[in-house]
Design an enzyme around this catalytic site. Sequence first.
Site, mmCIF file in Angstrom:
data_model
loop_
_atom_site.group_PDB
_atom_site.id
_atom_site.type_symbol
_atom_site.label_atom_id
_atom_site.label_comp_id
_atom_site.label_asym_id
_atom_site.label_seq_id
_atom_site.Cartn_x
_atom_site.Cartn_y
_atom_site.Cartn_z
ATOM 1 N N HIS A 1 32.677 19.081 10.741
ATOM 2 C CA HIS A 1 33.121 19.527 9.421
ATOM 3 C C HIS A 1 32.813 18.431 8.403
ATOM 4 O O HIS A 1 32.302 18.701 7.328
ATOM 5 C CB HIS A 1 34.618 19.857 9.458
ATOM 6 N N GLU B 1 30.161 18.197 1.220
ATOM 7 C CA GLU B 1 30.813 17.113 1.976
ATOM 8 C C GLU B 1 30.392 15.749 1.448
ATOM 9 O O GLU B 1 31.208 14.819 1.363
ATOM 10 C CB GLU B 1 30.499 17.245 3.468
ATOM 11 N N HIS C 1 33.297 13.512 -0.096
ATOM 12 C CA HIS C 1 33.745 12.441 0.815
ATOM 13 C C HIS C 1 32.707 11.335 0.983
ATOM 14 O O HIS C 1 33.034 10.151 0.955
ATOM 15 C CB HIS C 1 34.050 13.032 2.198
#
Length: 229
Positions: A61, A119, A123
């Site tokens: 993920h 992502e 992050h």
Amino acid sequence: MKVSGAAVATVAVVTWLSFLATTSDAQGYDFFYLVMQWPRAVCNQPRSNCRAAVPRTFTIHGMWPQTNRGGSPQNCPGRVRDVRSSGRVDRGTLGAMDRQWPNLKRGGRDPNSQFWTHEWNKHGTCSRMSLQNYFRRAVDRAASVDVLRLLRSNRIQPDNRSYRRAAIEAALNRYDPVVKCNDVRSGGRTYKQIHEIRFCVQRDGNRVVSCGRRTQFRSCGSGDIRFSR
Ligand code: 5GP
């Protein structure tokens, strides 16, 4: 000179905010969570909007910078429009990402790259790594854990049965990760199921390490935990 209470309060707040900014900047982050998800548990949810076929293995993920105090820095500078076409990740790594880090959900022209871009922007930008290093390390660390084999070698498999948390904990004890559960309805009952396993990766991205506490199951209720097929 008379100084108003409001002015003193303003100075105090500004000083406190700049202190917070410098400490979090100096600290940045301490480790990563490498978040592996069980595709069936993502896709057996209402309105999951998943692709027709999803892998029968844990997929990535994300790899999320974390601080020891529980923070999760997000949305740092360095956003990109599209990871695949950025020219900043080599072909071998993109191939590994297509295999290990697929977008489980339906998307536009290149759903995988859409997911990686989300992502990275949320992050990865806070990792202080290049795109190449960040994604390469994520796929290499994920391959090194082989979480399904780890569980299977302890006779825990995706067969719609429920397993004792102590058995899951024992299977994963080398890493003591965080196990996240979500709910699934089946036969008129609601079960807690394995949804994500969050492993700890050291700050430089080079090693999966123990999270240092016993495996945490905070979102898993108190009973046994289903592993959906
Ligand atoms: P985060 O945005 O912090 O990385 O993770 C949370 C979000 O990721 C949730 O909204 C969840 O629905 C989403 N998510 C989990 N797996 C996938 C996936 O395979 N594709 C996409 N597009 N989103 C996902």
